[in-house]
Design a protein around this motif. Sequence first.
Motif, short mmCIF file in Angstrom:
data_model
loop_
_atom_site.label_atom_id
_atom_site.label_comp_id
_atom_site.label_asym_id
_atom_site.label_seq_id
_atom_site.Cartn_x
_atom_site.Cartn_y
_atom_site.Cartn_z
N PRO A 97 0.79 -1.24 0.00
CA PRO A 97 0.00 0.00 0.00
C PRO A 97 0.82 1.29 0.00
CG PRO A 97 0.00 -0.96 2.17
CD PRO A 97 0.75 -1.92 1.30
N LEU A 122 0.90 4.35 -6.57
CA LEU A 122 0.45 3.83 -5.28
C LEU A 122 1.47 2.87 -4.67
CD1 LEU A 122 -3.36 3.29 -5.99
CD2 LEU A 122 -2.33 4.99 -4.48
N ASP A 175 -1.70 -5.57 -4.34
CA ASP A 175 -1.51 -6.86 -4.98
C ASP A 175 -1.81 -6.72 -6.48
OD1 ASP A 175 -1.47 -10.03 -4.37
OD2 ASP A 175 -2.82 -9.57 -6.02
N VAL A 178 -5.48 -7.60 -7.64
CA VAL A 178 -6.66 -6.96 -7.06
C VAL A 178 -6.85 -5.62 -7.77
CG1 VAL A 178 -7.75 -6.04 -4.97
CG2 VAL A 178 -6.31 -8.09 -4.84
N THR A 203 -2.36 -6.29 -0.06
CA THR A 203 -3.38 -5.47 -0.69
C THR A 203 -3.90 -4.36 0.24
OG1 THR A 203 -5.52 -5.42 -1.78
CG2 THR A 203 -5.25 -7.10 -0.10
N ALA A 205 -6.76 -3.35 0.33
CA ALA A 205 -8.11 -3.69 0.77
C ALA A 205 -8.12 -4.18 2.22
CB ALA A 205 -8.69 -4.78 -0.14
N GLY A 282 -3.47 5.78 3.32
CA GLY A 282 -2.93 4.82 4.28
C GLY A 282 -1.42 4.72 4.21
N PRO A 308 -6.14 8.75 -2.69
CA PRO A 308 -6.56 7.36 -2.54
C PRO A 308 -7.15 7.11 -1.16
CG PRO A 308 -4.19 7.50 -2.20
CD PRO A 308 -4.67 8.90 -2.54
N1 SAH Z 1 -4.01 -3.50 -6.49
C1 SAH Z 1 -4.27 -2.51 -5.46
C2 SAH Z 1 -5.54 -1.74 -5.70
C3 SAH Z 1 -5.54 -0.92 -6.96
S1 SAH Z 1 -6.98 0.07 -7.08
C4 SAH Z 1 -4.28 -3.20 -4.10
O1 SAH Z 1 -4.30 -4.42 -4.01
O2 SAH Z 1 -4.19 -2.47 -3.09
C5 SAH Z 1 -6.43 1.57 -6.38
C6 SAH Z 1 -7.16 1.85 -5.09
O3 SAH Z 1 -6.53 1.21 -4.00
C7 SAH Z 1 -7.22 3.28 -4.67
O4 SAH Z 1 -8.24 3.99 -5.35
C8 SAH Z 1 -7.55 3.16 -3.20
O5 SAH Z 1 -8.90 2.83 -3.02
C9 SAH Z 1 -6.74 1.94 -2.83
N2 SAH Z 1 -5.43 2.28 -2.23
C10 SAH Z 1 -4.24 1.79 -2.61
N3 SAH Z 1 -3.26 2.24 -1.79
C11 SAH Z 1 -3.86 3.03 -0.87
C12 SAH Z 1 -3.40 3.76 0.25
N4 SAH Z 1 -2.11 3.79 0.58
N5 SAH Z 1 -4.30 4.45 0.99
C13 SAH Z 1 -5.60 4.43 0.68
N6 SAH Z 1 -6.09 3.76 -0.37
C14 SAH Z 1 -5.25 3.05 -1.13
#
Ligand code: SAH
Length: 339
Positions: A97, A122, A175, A178, A203, A205, A282, A308
């Motif tokens: 994340p 991200l 991930d 995801v 992830t 999530a 996060g 995000p």
């Molecule tokens: N493959 C990634 C998700 C990609 S979709 C995974 O498994 O985490 C991108 C979304 O992930 C963003 O819109 C947000 O909802 C979330 N996200 C990813 N990193 C984040 C972070 N550090 N803080 C908050 N939301 C995050």
Amino acid sequence: MLLDADLTGHTVLVLGEAHASRRALRRYAAAGATVRAATSPAEAAGVDLDGVSLAVAVADGDPAWRPHVTDLGRRRVVVTEQAAAPGGQIVLVGGGPGTPELLTVAARTALREADVVLHDRLSPWRELRELTGGAELVDVGKRPGHHAVPQAQIEEMLIAHARAGKTVVRLKGGDPFVFGRGREELGAALDAGIPVSVVPGVTSAIAVPASADIPVTHRDVTHTFTVVSGHAPLTDAEHAHLAGLGGTIVVLMGIGTLNHLLAGLRRAGLRDTTPVAVVERGYRMDQATTYATLGEAARGAVAGCASPAVVVIGEVVRLGRGCPAELAGAVDTLAGASA
Ligand code: SAH
């Protein structure tokens, strides 16, 4: 940097065919050494050893190199061995994340060995200089005022670099499988006949709610969690389905469609007292969590939240750090529900 040692002021001689040696050349240059290369046994025979303190023999099993390596030892140069770099390949790496702390060991290894890294915004991209051994870094993600590189072009870039014999890391947030278009990139590599592997990641999530102490499941509260993409608005059938499951709902990419989702869940019968948390940014210094009930959220209580962010809807939210007392007080337990 790859080597922990600072080799500034040292001259390192790398022996080996150019393609096999590329990783060693980059590694020692990144450590600060002046690097000299001998790319054939003939070149090794005539190489200037003046000032050379270390020689790296890139093992390729070719006996033609052996006398030259032995000769270096005789001439009091320390010789070490390194495996030849492999031919072109693609590694899809989950970057977690956003903090390097949540990279897996396999992700760190892949980054260390990469010739090129294609990353988005991200993943822990700020730290890539330290995590790689001088790899070429390509930002393919969205930035304010810039467009992301289109998916088809990312796939073309991955394949072009791999065909040029490089180890290409595609570093993705969280991930790769995801909501990350990871399978499309895997498919593109397979179709092109390029060796490809996947390194799963932590992830957002699960990890982003956890950063606010919110568990997506809890033995006493819920044994179901559903991860939903808010990228496109859900249909009413989907709202009804989600509300009917009765577990935790985790929404990624959900800020743009949040009002639509909250209204849909209310229409589908989710109670207004259901707690909602929006965890923004996060694992960053400016991480923030906003708590509300579904009713309050639908009336605009989370309207100021930005991407995000991970949205969590369900009883587990009451367990979150900093959850206001009036929300935290009344966890609806499974025991309570069945009583
Ligand atoms: N493959 C990634 C998700 C990609 S979709 C995974 O498994 O985490 C991108 C979304 O992930 C963003 O819109 C947000 O909802 C979330 N996200 C990813 N990193 C984040 C972070 N550090 N803080 C908050 N939301 C995050």
